[in-house]
Design an enzyme around this catalytic site. Structure first.
Site, PDB file in Angstrom:
ATOM      1  N   TYR A 137       9.862  -2.924   5.927  1.00  6.23           N
ATOM      2  CA  TYR A 137       9.515  -1.883   6.891  1.00  6.23           C
ATOM      3  C   TYR A 137      10.730  -1.053   7.311  1.00  6.23           C
ATOM      4  O   TYR A 137      10.588   0.108   7.658  1.00  6.23           O
ATOM      5  CB  TYR A 137       8.903  -2.505   8.151  1.00  6.23           C
ATOM      6  CG  TYR A 137       7.412  -2.739   8.072  1.00  6.23           C
ATOM      7  CD1 TYR A 137       6.876  -3.529   7.074  1.00  6.23           C
ATOM      8  CD2 TYR A 137       6.563  -2.172   9.012  1.00  6.23           C
ATOM      9  CE1 TYR A 137       5.510  -3.760   7.017  1.00  6.23           C
ATOM     10  CE2 TYR A 137       5.195  -2.399   8.959  1.00  6.23           C
ATOM     11  CZ  TYR A 137       4.674  -3.190   7.966  1.00  6.23           C
ATOM     12  OH  TYR A 137       3.326  -3.408   7.917  1.00  6.23           O
ATOM     13  N   LYS A 188       8.409 -16.214  -0.273  1.00  5.53           N
ATOM     14  CA  LYS A 188       8.152 -16.040  -1.702  1.00  5.53           C
ATOM     15  C   LYS A 188       9.466 -16.379  -2.407  1.00  5.53           C
ATOM     16  O   LYS A 188      10.018 -15.581  -3.187  1.00  5.53           O
ATOM     17  CB  LYS A 188       7.685 -14.596  -1.968  1.00  5.53           C
ATOM     18  CG  LYS A 188       7.156 -14.350  -3.368  1.00  5.53           C
ATOM     19  CD  LYS A 188       5.793 -14.962  -3.659  1.00  5.53           C
ATOM     20  CE  LYS A 188       5.402 -14.767  -5.112  1.00  5.53           C
ATOM     21  NZ  LYS A 188       4.170 -15.515  -5.490  1.00  5.53           N
ATOM     22  N   ASP A 220       1.311 -16.405  -1.389  1.00  2.00           N
ATOM     23  CA  ASP A 220       0.012 -16.357  -2.072  1.00  2.00           C
ATOM     24  C   ASP A 220      -0.805 -17.607  -1.766  1.00  2.00           C
ATOM     25  O   ASP A 220      -1.995 -17.540  -1.439  1.00  2.00           O
ATOM     26  CB  ASP A 220       0.179 -16.133  -3.590  1.00  2.00           C
ATOM     27  CG  ASP A 220       1.215 -17.033  -4.234  1.00  2.00           C
ATOM     28  OD1 ASP A 220       1.936 -17.756  -3.501  1.00  2.00           O
ATOM     29  OD2 ASP A 220       1.322 -17.030  -5.483  1.00  2.00           O
ATOM     30  N   ASP A 244       2.042  -9.013   8.288  1.00  6.47           N
ATOM     31  CA  ASP A 244       1.069  -7.923   8.438  1.00  6.47           C
ATOM     32  C   ASP A 244      -0.201  -8.264   7.670  1.00  6.47           C
ATOM     33  O   ASP A 244      -1.315  -8.181   8.195  1.00  6.47           O
ATOM     34  CB  ASP A 244       1.688  -6.617   7.911  1.00  6.47           C
ATOM     35  CG  ASP A 244       0.716  -5.454   7.997  1.00  6.47           C
ATOM     36  OD1 ASP A 244       0.054  -5.310   9.036  1.00  6.47           O
ATOM     37  OD2 ASP A 244       0.626  -4.682   7.022  1.00  6.47           O
ATOM     38  N   ASP A 248      -4.190  -9.871   9.170  1.00  9.33           N
ATOM     39  CA  ASP A 248      -5.514  -9.264   8.970  1.00  9.33           C
ATOM     40  C   ASP A 248      -6.471 -10.267   8.331  1.00  9.33           C
ATOM     41  O   ASP A 248      -7.646 -10.334   8.687  1.00  9.33           O
ATOM     42  CB  ASP A 248      -5.429  -8.015   8.071  1.00  9.33           C
ATOM     43  CG  ASP A 248      -5.197  -6.736   8.874  1.00  9.33           C
ATOM     44  OD1 ASP A 248      -4.489  -6.804   9.907  1.00  9.33           O
ATOM     45  OD2 ASP A 248      -5.709  -5.673   8.484  1.00  9.33           O
TER      46      ASP A 248
HETATM   47  C1  IPM Z   1      -0.031  -3.872  12.517  1.00  7.91           C
HETATM   48  C2  IPM Z   1      -0.338  -2.517  11.919  1.00  7.91           C
HETATM   49  C3  IPM Z   1       0.964  -1.714  11.823  1.00  7.91           C
HETATM   50  C4  IPM Z   1       1.919  -2.469  10.927  1.00  7.91           C
HETATM   51  C5  IPM Z   1       0.758  -0.274  11.346  1.00  7.91           C
HETATM   52  C6  IPM Z   1      -0.205   0.468  12.231  1.00  7.91           C
HETATM   53  C7  IPM Z   1       2.047   0.463  11.244  1.00  7.91           C
HETATM   54  O1  IPM Z   1      -0.952  -2.665  10.690  1.00  7.91           O
HETATM   55  O2  IPM Z   1       0.482  -3.916  13.657  1.00  7.91           O
HETATM   56  O3  IPM Z   1      -0.352  -4.880  11.887  1.00  7.91           O
HETATM   57  O4  IPM Z   1       1.867  -2.332   9.694  1.00  7.91           O
HETATM   58  O5  IPM Z   1       2.751  -3.196  11.454  1.00  7.91           O
HETATM   59 MG    MG Z   2      -1.462  -4.686  10.204  1.00  8.37          MG
END
Ligand code: IPM
Ligand code: MG
Length: 358
Positions: A137, A188, A220, A244, A248
C-alpha cells in the site's frame, strides 16, 4: 472527549448518521464534543481536496474519529492525491494508525444468514489484526513506467522493516493474552523475502510471550482454513494486503460485511473507527445499507479510546436485542424476519438502548 465524525461518501453518510444517533443516546452523560468534517468525494466538493487541510487538522487534534467510507465511482482512474478513496489511506498514514483490529464474531441470531454451515461458524470469535501503514500500500518505488519497446508497466513494492513487524507483533501478543492466548501469523514466506523477514521477527518477538502459542500459516492456506475451520483462530496477525483480503472473506462468516466493525490504533488511545465495508455507490441513498458495522465501530471507540467497556457492552446488548426481535436490513434478511431500512435500524438500536436497565 473530542470526537471527529467523517461520514465521507456513499453509504458512509447514511450509516454514520445512525451511529451519531446511538452516540447521542448513550453519550448523554459523557462530555463529548462532536465535530463533523468532509472527506473523500465530499472533501473534493467542499474544498477541492479529498483530504482537506482543515479536516486533517481536526483529525490530528481529535481523541477519536468515527469514519464512514470514502470513494466514488471511477476513483481508481485519478492520481493518488486527487483520489477520494485514497483519502483514508493518507489519513491512516498521517496519524500513524498502524494497528487495525477487525474482530469477527457471530451474533447467534445471524447463524442462518451466513453462507457457511452453522456447525462451522457456531461460537466464532476471532480477531484479524492487520498491519495498516506499510506493505504494498505504501511501499516505494511505485508507479508506471515505459519499457524499451513502448509497453507500459505498473509496479509496487512489498516492503516491511523489522521495526514495523515488531510493533504489530507486540500488539498481537498482548491482544492474545486478553483472549485465548493464540496468535496465528499469516505470511507468504515460501515465496517472498519480505515475508521471510516477517516470520523471523514474529518468531523472535513471540519468544517474549511464552504463555502465548504462536503458529504460522501461509496466506493461501489461511484463506482456506477461514472457510473450513475458522474457530481454530484467536488472533490472526498479518500484513496490510493479506489483511485486507482475509478480512472481507472473514466478514462472510458472520453473514454480511455490513456487520463488521474495525478500530485503527496508533499505539496509544487515539483511534479511527470505521466499518470494514466501503462506500458501496450501487446501494447508496436508498436507505438499505446495514448501519450495524458502523454502530459496532462506535462501540469499539468507547472500549478502546474511552475505556468504557461498559458502554460498548451495552451497545452489543442493544444490537442483540434488535436481532432477536427479528429486525433485519436486506443484507442479513431471511424469510420470516422483519425487513427494515438503514434509518429504522438506527432507531431500533436507540430504542433497545433506552429499554436496557442502566
Ligand atoms: C479496507 C478498504 C480500504 C483498504 C480501501 C477503501 C482503500 O478496503 O479498509 O479494507 O484497502 O484498506
Ligand atoms: Mg478492504
Amino acid at each position: 472527549m473530542k470526537i471527529l465524525v467523517l461520514p465521507g461518501d456513499g453509504i458512509g453518510k447514511e450509516v454514520t448518521a445512525q451511529s451519531v444517533k446511538v452516540l447521542n443516546t448513550i453519550g448523554k452523560h459523557l462530555a463529548v464534543e462532536l465535530t463533523e468534517a468532509p472527506i473523500g468525494g465530499a472533501g473534493v466538493e467542499a474544498a477541492g481536496d479529498p483530504l482537506p487541510t482543515a479536516t486533517l487538522e481536526l483529525a490530528r487534534k481529535a481523541d477519536a474519529i468515527l469514519f464512514g467510507a470514502a470513494g466514488v465511482p471511477g476513483d481508481e482512474n485519478l492520481p493518488y492525491d486527487q483520489r477520494p478513496g485514497a483519502s483514508l489511506l493518507r489519513l491512516r498514514k498521517d496519524l500513524g494508525l498502524f494497528a487495525n483490529f477487525r474482530p469477527v464474531f457471530l451474533f447467534p441470531e445471524l447463524i442462518g444468514a451466513s453462507t457457511l454451515k452453522p456447525e462451522v461458524i457456531e461460537g466464532l470469535d476471532l480477531i484479524i489484526l492487520r498491519e495498516l501503514t506499510g506493505d504494498l500500500y505504501f511501499g516505494e518505488p511505485r508507479g508506471f513506467r515505459t519499457l524499451p519497446g513502448g509497453e507500459q508497466q505498473g509496479f509496487n513494492t512489498m516492503v516491511y522493516s523489522e521495526s514495523e513487524v515488531e510493533r504489530i507483533a507486540h500488539v498481537a501478543f498482548r491482544a492474545a493474552r486478553e483472549r485465548r492466548k493464540k496468535v496465528c501469523s499469516v505470511d507468504k514466506a515460501n515465496v517472498l523475502e519480505v515475508m521471510q523477514l516477517w516470520r523471523k521477527v514474529m518468531t523472535h518477538v513471540g519468544a517474549e510471550y511464552p504463555d502465548v502459542e504462536l503458529t504460522h500459516m501461509f496466506v493461501d492456506a489461511a484463506g482456506m482454513m477461514l472457510m473450513r475451520a475458522p474457530r481454530q483462530f484467536d488472533v490472526m496477525v498479518t500484513g496490510n494486503v493479506f489483511g485486507d483480503i482475509l478480512s472481507d472473506c472473514a466478514a462472510m462468516l458472520t453473514g454480511s460485511i455490513g456487520m463488521l466493525p474495525s478500530a485503527s490504533l496508533a499505539g496509544d488511545r487515539k483511534g479511527l473507527y470505521e466499518p470494514v465495508h466501503g462506500s458501496a455507490p450501487d446501494i447508496a441513498g436508498k436507505n438499505i445499507a446495514n448501519p450495524l458495522a458502523s454502530i459496532l465501530s462506535l462501540a469499539m471507540m468507547l472500549r478502546y479510546s474511552f475505556n468504557r467497556a461498559d458502554l460498548a457492552d451495552k451497545i452489543h446488548r442493544a444490537v442483540s436485542t434488535v436481532m432477536s426481535e427479528g429486525y433485519r436490513t436486506p443484507d442479513i434478511f431471511q424469510p420470516g424476519m422483519k425487513k427494515i431500512g438503514t434509518a429504522e435500524m438506527g432507531d431500533a438500536v436507540v430504542e433497545a438502548l433506552n429499554r436496557l436497565p442502566s
